[in-house]
Scaffold this motif. Structure first.
Motif, PDB file in Angstrom:
ATOM      1  N   TRP A 174       0.844  -1.197   0.000  1.00  0.00           N
ATOM      2  CA  TRP A 174       0.000   0.000   0.000  1.00  0.00           C
ATOM      3  C   TRP A 174       0.877   1.244   0.000  1.00  0.00           C
ATOM      4  CZ3 TRP A 174      -0.881   3.879   3.822  1.00  0.00           C
ATOM      5  CH2 TRP A 174      -1.982   4.712   3.577  1.00  0.00           C
ATOM      6  N   GLY A 175       0.567   2.155  -0.917  1.00  0.00           N
ATOM      7  CA  GLY A 175       1.333   3.387  -1.006  1.00  0.00           C
ATOM      8  C   GLY A 175       1.247   3.938  -2.423  1.00  0.00           C
ATOM      9  N   PRO A 176       2.061   4.941  -2.782  1.00  0.00           N
ATOM     10  CA  PRO A 176       3.003   5.611  -1.865  1.00  0.00           C
ATOM     11  C   PRO A 176       2.354   6.783  -1.141  1.00  0.00           C
ATOM     12  CG  PRO A 176       3.297   6.447  -4.077  1.00  0.00           C
ATOM     13  CD  PRO A 176       2.191   5.427  -4.172  1.00  0.00           C
ATOM     14  N   LEU A 177       2.928   7.139   0.004  1.00  0.00           N
ATOM     15  CA  LEU A 177       2.538   8.360   0.696  1.00  0.00           C
ATOM     16  C   LEU A 177       3.788   9.186   0.959  1.00  0.00           C
ATOM     17  CD1 LEU A 177       3.294   8.363   4.017  1.00  0.00           C
ATOM     18  CD2 LEU A 177       1.507   6.651   4.039  1.00  0.00           C
ATOM     19  N   SER A 178       3.566  10.461   1.178  1.00  0.00           N
ATOM     20  CA  SER A 178       4.675  11.360   1.518  1.00  0.00           C
ATOM     21  C   SER A 178       4.272  12.192   2.719  1.00  0.00           C
ATOM     22  CB  SER A 178       5.017  12.270   0.335  1.00  0.00           C
ATOM     23  OG  SER A 178       3.887  13.061  -0.023  1.00  0.00           O
ATOM     24  N   ALA A 179       5.246  12.652   3.496  1.00  0.00           N
ATOM     25  CA  ALA A 179       4.921  13.399   4.719  1.00  0.00           C
ATOM     26  C   ALA A 179       6.071  14.324   5.090  1.00  0.00           C
ATOM     27  CB  ALA A 179       4.629  12.431   5.872  1.00  0.00           C
ATOM     28  N   ARG A 180       5.728  15.365   5.835  1.00  0.00           N
ATOM     29  CA  ARG A 180       6.703  16.285   6.423  1.00  0.00           C
ATOM     30  C   ARG A 180       6.372  16.438   7.900  1.00  0.00           C
ATOM     31  NH1 ARG A 180       9.767  19.820   3.206  1.00  0.00           N
ATOM     32  NH2 ARG A 180       9.561  19.392   0.971  1.00  0.00           N
ATOM     33  N   VAL A 181       7.410  16.394   8.746  1.00  0.00           N
ATOM     34  CA  VAL A 181       7.224  16.482  10.191  1.00  0.00           C
ATOM     35  C   VAL A 181       8.181  17.525  10.748  1.00  0.00           C
ATOM     36  CG1 VAL A 181       7.234  15.227  12.378  1.00  0.00           C
ATOM     37  CG2 VAL A 181       6.599  14.030  10.263  1.00  0.00           C
TER      38      VAL A 181
END
Length: 631
Positions: A174-181
């Motif tokens: 499952w994906g893709p996802l992207s993120a910023r933290v």
């Protein structure tokens, strides 16, 4: 002229400065590419990481860009076995320095980018669970942890091309996802901000802040593809389409509020319905509070709605305790609901096709309470209450008014609907309720539906057994006489949950619109009593060559015992006698009638001694029906 000479000198100074910086940068770059620099960087990086997550594996990639950017990889975090397959695989870790700090002679990271990340949960999530347990284990830090009051800004964490892999009837990725933290504590208070783009569209944002009473903050998602995300929980049905949004707010002191709304979702499973069920729209919002010292969680409120206009509303409260043994309690109450609201809220696949139940008058209400030891399902306690609209005299209005007069009935067969039969006084086999022998009624109700006169269409004791003690997962059991009547009048024989929902709606409508006595009269006159044999009048004549009012107690008891499978048990008639096993079944029912007061002792003894004299002949109707084996 002086100004031109001054400009020329200035340019020479600037060029000299740039050359010096370039030379220094080149020297620094060459040094950073060397093994000594790699050893220093990795020597600081790995211990800090291992202090938090345990053993890690780092590949040989090491590059430094002209701006001081450091690239490492690949990086792997193993699961239960240090040398086993990785739970987390990161193809590349890129660290961007903080330029202002570099100019001041310090090395600080402004951003860390993790690229091409795979999280492999392993069978049933076991490997991911092992990693999480290792991360929770106490470890000694390689260097003192900054005090809470010390202001600090952590580098921004960027995740690119992240996939989740797990086992579900084969391997699923499952994906893709992207993120910023972003994480910081400029005033000694820990704060976190995160954003993510999810597979297929949609976004999520999270803001968190530490306080004296605990963490506070909000997680919110918008325009998220519902089917793919909800499918990660491995539901028993296939989920497709739909959009969802939701939010969770941590309020501190163990309290949290939440909301979820799903619109346009479709469900598919052969046991649910032959075709996809949808679009389905529902929402939930509520509040819970955990008291961890007491090891309890209280669901202070939960409102679940179904339908685009939230036509169906159910309010739920409950509590769970992790004492020994763990226990829970739940209470649910259905707000007053009209048939029109119920029909509008449900997908078409769950609504009867050939009758407009939206025109049925009145409101219904219901409540349910469930409690018991959390992991001992058989010991759960279930209490349910249903209130239906009943008008005095059951005025002949609405979509079921025709059931109160004569009508043509096409029997439900394995092939579909059979030849039409007339249900009414002008039919030679119709038997009015007044001609039913009382012991025939008592025998059938004792065998099929003991609470018929008092329930509102559903026997919650039978439903409790079906819910709390499932045997093989089939759609079965718990049907009242009214439910059987609803199926015979309006539905097919398909064994799906969709048919059960339709049956439930029709049952509620029948109980609301038709008097109990008429329901019983219809039931006796339309159900199947043998192969191509419908109605008690035809059954009494076929089996015993007499009218229904003349049936003996034992004859009535026998007919009551064959209702679950009359075609199969018709074989006793063609062979002219009961098996020993089935004779005992009839005797057992007679004993129950005696205990209930439906029979006197002399009537009971006489019926025990009676020998059934069957009148059946092996004709074209019965020739293909074999005698049943001993039960």
């Amino acid at each position: 002229m002086p100004s031109r000479r001054l400009l020329k000198k200035g340019l020479l100074v600037l060029v000299g400065l740039l050359v010096a910086l370039a030379a220094a940068g080149t020297a620094a770059h060459v040094w950073l590419q060397g093994e000594g620099a790699r050893a220093q960087v990795v020597g600081r990086f790995l211990p800090a990481l291992e202090a938090r997550v345990g053993p890690v594996r780092l590949g040989n990639t090491f590059r430094v860009g002209w701006t001081g950017t450091v690239t490492l990889g690949p990086l792997e975090l193993p699961g239960s076995q240090p040398e086993g397959p990785p739970v987390v695989s990161i193809a590349q870790v890129t660290v961007h320095p903080r330029l202002r700090a570099l100019l001041s002679g310090r090395v600080e990271a402004s951003q860390v980018v993790l690229s091409d990340v795979t999280v492999d949960a392993g069978p049933s999530g076991s490997e991911l669970q092992a990693l999480l347990e290792r991360m929770r284990a106490p470890r000694s830090a390689p260097s003192p942890t900054p005090a809470r009051a010390t202001a600090r800004v952590w580098p921004e964490l960027v995740l690119e091309d992240v996939h989740l892999a797990f086992e579900r009837h084969g391997r699923v990725r499952w994906g893709p996802l992207s993120a910023r933290v972003r994480l910081e504590n400029p005033d000694g208070t820990l704060r976190m901000e995160a954003t993510a783009r999810l597979p297929g569209g949609g976004s999520a944002t999270m803001t968190m802040k530490s306080t004296d009473s605990g963490m506070t903050g909000t997680l919110q998602g918008r325009d998220i593809p519902a089917g793919p995300l909800l499918s990660l929980g491995e539901p028993p049905v296939d989920l497709e389409g739909g959009v969802m949004e939701g939010a969770v707010t941590l309020e501190g002191s163990g309290a949290a509020s939440f909301s979820l709304a799903v619109k346009g979702l479709s469900l598919s499973n052969p046991r649910l319905a032959p075709e996809p069920v949808g679009p389905l729209t529902f929402s939930a919002e509520g509040r819970l509070r955990g008291q961890w010292a007491r090891r309890t969680v209280a669901l202070e409120s939960l409102r679940v709605t179904v339908g685009e206009r939230r036509e169906v509303q159910v309010d739920v409260t409950g509590e769970a305790s992790w004492s020994e043994p763990p226990r829970f309690s739940l209470s649910a109450e259905l707000s007053p609901l009209t048939f029109a609201q119920a029909v509008a809220a449900l997908p078409p696949a769950l609504v009867p096709e050939d009758i407009d139940l939206a025109q049925q008058e009145g409101e219904l209400q219901a409540s349910l309470a469930l409690s018991g030891p959390l992991f001992e399902r058989r010991d759960w306690q279930l209490k349910a209450k249903l209130e239906l609209p009943r008008k005095k005299g059951h005025a002949q209005k609405g979509p079921l008014a025709w059931l109160r007069g004569p009508f043509d009935y096409r029997p439900l067969t394995a092939e579909g609907r059979g030849q039409a039969l007339r249900i009414g006084p002008n039919s030679p086999t119709f038997v009015p309720f007044e001609e039913f022998p009382p012991y025939l009624v008592r025998a059938v109700l004792r065998s099929e539906d003991g609470g018929f006169w008092t329930h509102q269409g559903f026997d919650f004791d039978s439903l409790r057994t079906l819910l709390l003690d499932p045997r093989d997962g089939k759609v079965r059991g718990g049907s009242t006489l009214t439910q059987q009547l609803a199926k015979n009048l309006f539905l097919s024989r398909e064994k799906t949950y969709a048919r059960k929902v339709k049956e439930a709606l029709l049952t509620l409508a029948l109980e609301s619109a038709v008097p109990k006595q008429r329901l019983l009269e219809l039931y006796f006159n339309i159900i199947e009593w043998g192969p191509n044999l419908y109605g008690i009048g035809a059954a009494a004549s076929h089996y015993f060559d007499k009218p229904a009012y003349a049936l003996s107690v034992r004859e009535a008891a026998f007919l009551a015992t064959i209702i679950p499978n009359p075609v199969r048990y018709h074989g006793y008639c063609t062979q002219g006698a009961l098996s020993d096993v089935w004779a005992r079944n009839v005797d057992t029912l007679l004993g129950k009638l005696l205990a209930d007061g439906a029979l006197t002792e002399p009537e009971y003894q006489q019926s025990l001694a009676e020998r059934l004299a069957f009148a059946c002949t092996v004709d074209a109707r019965t020739r293909s029906v074999e005698a049943p084996s001993a039960e």
